[in-house]
Structure formats: structure tokens, C-alpha cells
Design a protein around this motif. Structure first.
Motif, PDB file in Angstrom:
ATOM      1  N   THR A   1       0.620   6.717  -6.836  1.00 15.69           N
ATOM      2  CA  THR A   1      -0.272   7.876  -6.911  1.00 15.69           C
ATOM      3  C   THR A   1       0.530   9.165  -7.006  1.00 15.69           C
ATOM      4  O   THR A   1       0.237  10.038  -7.827  1.00 15.69           O
TER       5      THR A   1
ATOM      6  N   TYR B   1      -1.569  -6.492  -6.762  1.00 15.11           N
ATOM      7  CA  TYR B   1      -1.770  -5.045  -6.882  1.00 15.11           C
ATOM      8  C   TYR B   1      -1.726  -4.615  -8.342  1.00 15.11           C
ATOM      9  O   TYR B   1      -2.590  -3.876  -8.811  1.00 15.11           O
TER      10      TYR B   1
ATOM     11  N   ALA C   1       1.685   1.668  -3.464  1.00 13.24           N
ATOM     12  CA  ALA C   1       0.528   2.140  -4.233  1.00 13.24           C
ATOM     13  C   ALA C   1       0.396   3.654  -4.119  1.00 13.24           C
ATOM     14  O   ALA C   1       0.150   4.348  -5.114  1.00 13.24           O
TER      15      ALA C   1
ATOM     16  N   ILE D   1      -6.964   1.022  -4.619  1.00 13.98           N
ATOM     17  CA  ILE D   1      -6.368  -0.263  -4.253  1.00 13.98           C
ATOM     18  C   ILE D   1      -5.487  -0.109  -3.025  1.00 13.98           C
ATOM     19  O   ILE D   1      -5.490  -0.948  -2.126  1.00 13.98           O
ATOM     20  N   GLY D   2      -4.740   1.015  -2.972  1.00 14.21           N
ATOM     21  CA  GLY D   2      -3.914   1.271  -1.795  1.00 14.21           C
ATOM     22  C   GLY D   2      -4.758   1.334  -0.540  1.00 14.21           C
ATOM     23  O   GLY D   2      -4.374   0.810   0.511  1.00 14.21           O
TER      24      GLY D   2
ATOM     25  N   LEU E   1      -4.719  -3.034 -10.364  1.00 12.53           N
ATOM     26  CA  LEU E   1      -4.539  -1.698 -10.945  1.00 12.53           C
ATOM     27  C   LEU E   1      -4.892  -1.719 -12.416  1.00 12.53           C
ATOM     28  O   LEU E   1      -5.597  -0.836 -12.916  1.00 12.53           O
TER      29      LEU E   1
ATOM     30  N   SER F   1       0.838  -1.207   0.000  1.00 13.04           N
ATOM     31  CA  SER F   1       0.000   0.000   0.000  1.00 13.04           C
ATOM     32  C   SER F   1       0.869   1.251   0.000  1.00 13.04           C
ATOM     33  O   SER F   1       0.525   2.244  -0.646  1.00 13.04           O
TER      34      SER F   1
ATOM     35  N   SER G   1      -4.991   3.749  -8.224  1.00 11.85           N
ATOM     36  CA  SER G   1      -3.999   3.321  -7.243  1.00 11.85           C
ATOM     37  C   SER G   1      -4.424   3.703  -5.825  1.00 11.85           C
ATOM     38  O   SER G   1      -4.154   2.965  -4.872  1.00 11.85           O
TER      39      SER G   1
END
Lengths: 214, 236
Positions: A49, A189, A45, A74-75, A193, A42, A71
Motif C-alpha cells: 500500500t 495474498y 500488504a 486484504i491486509g 490481490l 499483512s 492491498s
């Protein structure tokens, strides 16, 4: 997608069957892998971003804004997993699910910051403005990630420093398991994404099409 | 560079002058700070605080929390007022770099918040019966200055981010709080340690200087990041 599937199966096998019980934590060590890997992914992620936000501000290509927004989502999901698995683990080892440990607090701040970023994005109607100001927010929210990452070094905390300058402070099997869980979650991830990006950019095209029709 | 700072000072001066002429806004901020102090006194009765054995520890944290919330009133209108009166366009086409507009607003926010602090810190100290200037008054003042600058840096950026939003009143705290809390947690920690007098080492490896460096790093990161991307907030 197949590769991600294979790695996820390996990940499940290593964390639940391959990794031996630890001396003190015994079977609880299994939570560790569901806790550390999503946490680090994370952070990455939110790093994506940051990078995509900067590229969007620089180039003005809406593609990067879609990636950066995907992102964040998902993060946030991975940070939620980190917080929840951390709470389970803390409940088992420290006695309470929440101790206001510096790392818990800073990770909660991190979660709130990016949740606010999502809410903020949806509160701006104009698409260009949303991308531009969302990207600015994406840049200035990043110090929260840095603070969360370094919190165990700044404060005296219950979180052990597993990854130090002299390598991993754990057994061989656990090191291998952690490596596989990192790879699996990292690939997961990337897959998520990619899928979110496809859906979001399709939605973007649909919106544009509707705008031209009306 | 020098002309940019000159322009920043001009902008700050203009804002402070217009604020002084309005008067009511600064008074409402002072009153809000008092009300917040009152509300905390209900939550933390003095008997309870004495039992916990830390007027200084709690009071020092209180002051920052009050300043943090009062910042909502102080920082929110920084750019909203400009965008509502239409003078923002003037600022964006003025022949000055965009970052100097931002720095000017940070200076203005800092002065405004310092005025509130000069009023509220003695009052809170008397009401809760402690002194936060303990053994290292100069360090406490330095922390106050850096902390206020940090909050002003975050607050001005948050105000700029609020401009394009649909629901400005609810969005400002959403932008301001999460970005400011990471600085706030450091500030409270430092001030508490100083107020209780255990200045040098708190625990193995944890020193005030390390926290101070983290705070400074946060301030520098916030100002450079915000100033760096600020031109994009002015351009539309």
C-alpha cells in the motif's frame, strides 16, 4: 491459481500433519503457523500500500491507487486472522484472550488505522480526491506498521523473539512448516490481490462508462 | 530552505495572531481539558488510585490522554478554517514551498497545544495530587515538547486530510486517532516511567532512552513523511 492451490494443500498438510507436537506447547504449536504467516504477510500488504501510494502520488496513474486500496482490504483481512488466532493461542497458553501485551496493542492500533483509512476513502466522493488523499493517508499510516513490528524489541513483552539475528529459534520441522506457510499465505495474498484488482478495476471502468453515458 | 522556514514562521505567526483575537477558541479548549479531567476523576476516584499505589503513574498518563483529546479541538480547524474561508487557494499559489505551509501549521498547533498544557498540567497535578516532574524535570519537559510536536505534526496532517471528505466532523477523529495513538503509547510510557522515578532501567534491555529514541523516530518519520507528501494535499 493452480500453483496457489497446490501450495495451500502443502501448507495444510505441513501445519496439521507434518509438524510434530512441540515439547511445551504440544499441539498448540499448530496455531503458531496460522498466526505468524498472516502477520508477516499483512505487514507486507501494508508495505505494498505504501509503495503504491507513493507511486500514485508520483505518477498519477489511477491503477496504482486501485492496487493500494485492494492491498489494504486484504491486509486488513490477514491482520484480523492474526488477531483472532493470536487471541485463541493466548487463551490457551496465557489464560486470557487479551493481555494488552505491547504487540497486541500495537497490532490493534494497526488494524484500526487501516480500517479508518478504508472508511476515510469511502467518505470522499470525488474519485481523484479519494485517490490523492487516500494515498497521502496510506503513506502517513505506515509508522503504525513499523511500531507494531518493532514493538517486541522496544517493550518487554510476552511475545517471544522467534526470528532473531542468529536464525530461527525452533526445530527443523517447524522451520520448514513455517517456510511453507509463509510461501502459501504469500501466494494466497498475491492471488487475492490480483482478483481484487480485477474486480475493482472493472468496477472503475463501469463507473467511467456510466459517467460518460449520463 | 531558509526562506521556507521564514515563510513557515510567518504562517504560524498569522495563525497565532488570529487565534489570540478570537479568544473563545482557546478558552473552549481549556474548558474542555478541565471537563475531561473531571470525567476521569469520576472514572478513577482518588481512593481507588491510592489503592493502586500510583497517583504519579496514572496522572502522567491522564495528562497525555487529556492533551490527546483536546487536540481534536485544536488541530481540526487548522486547515478546515483555511479551506472554508477560501484562503487555502492563496496558500497553495503563494510562491513558497508546500512543506513550509505544513511546518507553519505544525508550529501553530504546537504553540496552541503548549498554551493548553501550561494551564492544564498544574491543575491536573493539584487535582489528582501528584507531580510528574519528579527527579528529572528537564527530561520531562523535553518529553512534553517532543510529544506536543508529535501530536501537532499528526494533527495538522489529519486536518489537511479531512478537507475533501463529506462528513468532516466524524472523519477528523478517524484520521487523527489511529495515526496519533502510536506516538501516544510511547509518550505515556516515557512520562509514566519518569514520574514514578524509576528512570534508568525498567526491565532487561528496556530503557527510557530506547523509548525516547522510538518517540523521536516517530516524530521525525511523521514530519518528513507529511512534509514530503504535503504538496499533493495543496495542489487540487
Amino acid at each position: 491459481m493452480e500453483i496457489v492451490g497446490i501450495f495451500c494443500v502443502i501448507y495444510l498438510w505441513t501445519t496439521w500433519i507434518f509438524a510434530p507436537p512441540e515439547k511445551e506447547l504440544e499441539e498448540l504449536i499448530r496455531i503458531f503457523f496460522q498466526h505468524v504467516a498472516p502477520a508477516l504477510v499483512s505487514y507486507a500488504a501494508f508495505g505494498v500500500t505504501l509503495v503504491c501510494s507513493v507511486i500514485y502520488l508520483w505518477k498519477g496513474n489511477l491503477k496504482y491507487d486501485v492496487i493500494s486500496a485492494a492491498s489494504i482490504k486484504i491486509g486488513l483481512a490477514f491482520t484480523t486472522i492474526t488477531l483472532l488466532s493470536g487471541m485463541m493461542w493466548a487463551n490457551a497458553t496465557w489464560g486470557t484472550p487479551w493481555n494488552w501485551d505491547p504487540r497486541e496493542t500495537t497490532t490493534l492500533i494497526l488494524w484500526i488505522a487501516y480500517a479508518c483509512l478504508l472508511v476515510y476513502r469511502s467518505s470522499v466522493d470525488d474519485r481523484e480526491m479519494q485517490a490523492q488523499f487516500g494515498s497521502i493517508f496510506g503513506v502517513i499510516a505506515f509508522p503504525a506498521v513499523i511500531l507494531s513490528y518493532f514493538s517486541i524489541q522496544i517493550w518487554d513483552t510476552l511475545h517471544p523473539q522467534v526470528i532473531t539475528g542468529s536464525g530461527l529459534q525452533m526445530g527443523m520441522e517447524h522451520g520448514i512448516t513455517l517456510m511453507f506457510s509463509m510461501i502459501a499465505i504469500g501466494l494466497l495474498y498475491i492471488l487475492l490481490l490480483d482478483l481484487t484488482y480485477l474486480v475493482d478495476s472493472a468496477e472503475e471502468k463501469l463507473m467511467k462508462y456510466r459517467m460518460t453515458r449520463s | 530552505m531558509a526562506s521556507g522556514f521564514h515563510a513557515a514562521l510567518k504562517i504560524a505567526k498569522k495563525d497565532i495572531l488570529s487565534q489570540v483575537r478570537k479568544k473563545f477558541e482557546i478558552f473552549s479548549m481549556l474548558l474542555f481539558a478541565l471537563i475531561a479531567g473531571l470525567a476521569f476523576s469520576f472514572a478513577l476516584p482518588s481512593a481507588l488510585v491510592e489503592d493502586l499505589g500510583g497517583e504519579a503513574a496514572i496522572g502522567a498518563a491522564l495528562i497525555w490522554v487529556i492533551v490527546f483529546f483536546t487536540g481534536m479541538f485544536g488541530f481540526a480547524p487548522i486547515f478546515l478554517a483555511e479551506s472554508e474561508s477560501g484562503t487555502l487557494r492563496g496558500l497553495s499559489v503563494a510562491p513558497i514551498p508546500a512543506w513550509s505551509v505544513y511546518i507553519g501549521k505544525v508550529i501553530y498547533g504546537f504553540v496552541l497545544m503548549s498554551l493548553v498544557e501550561i494551564f492544564i498540567i498544574p491543575v491536573i497535578q493539584v487535582l489528582f495530587g501528584f507531580t510528574m516532574f519528579g527527579e528529572e524535570p528537564l527530561l520531562v519537559v523535553a518529553t512534553l515538547i517532543i510529544g506536543t510536536l508529535d501530536l501537532a505534526a499528526v494533527g495538522s496532517m489529519a486536518s489537511a486530510l479531512t478537507m475533501p471528505s463529506e462528513s468532516k466532523a466524524t472523519i477528523f477523529p478517524l484520521v487523527y486517532f489511529p495515526t496519533a495513538t502510536s506516538g501516544l503509547i510511547l509518550l505515556i510510557e516515557i512520562t509514566r516511567v519518569m514520574a514514578t522515578g524509576t528512570v534508568v532501567v525498567i526491565a532487561a534491555g528496556l530503557t527510557v532512552s530506547l523509548l525516547f529514541v522510538a518517540l523521536l523516530a516517530h516524530l521525525v518519520a511523521m514530519i518528513t513523511l507529511s512534509a514530503g507528501v504535503f504538496s499533493y494535499a495543496l495542489s487540487p
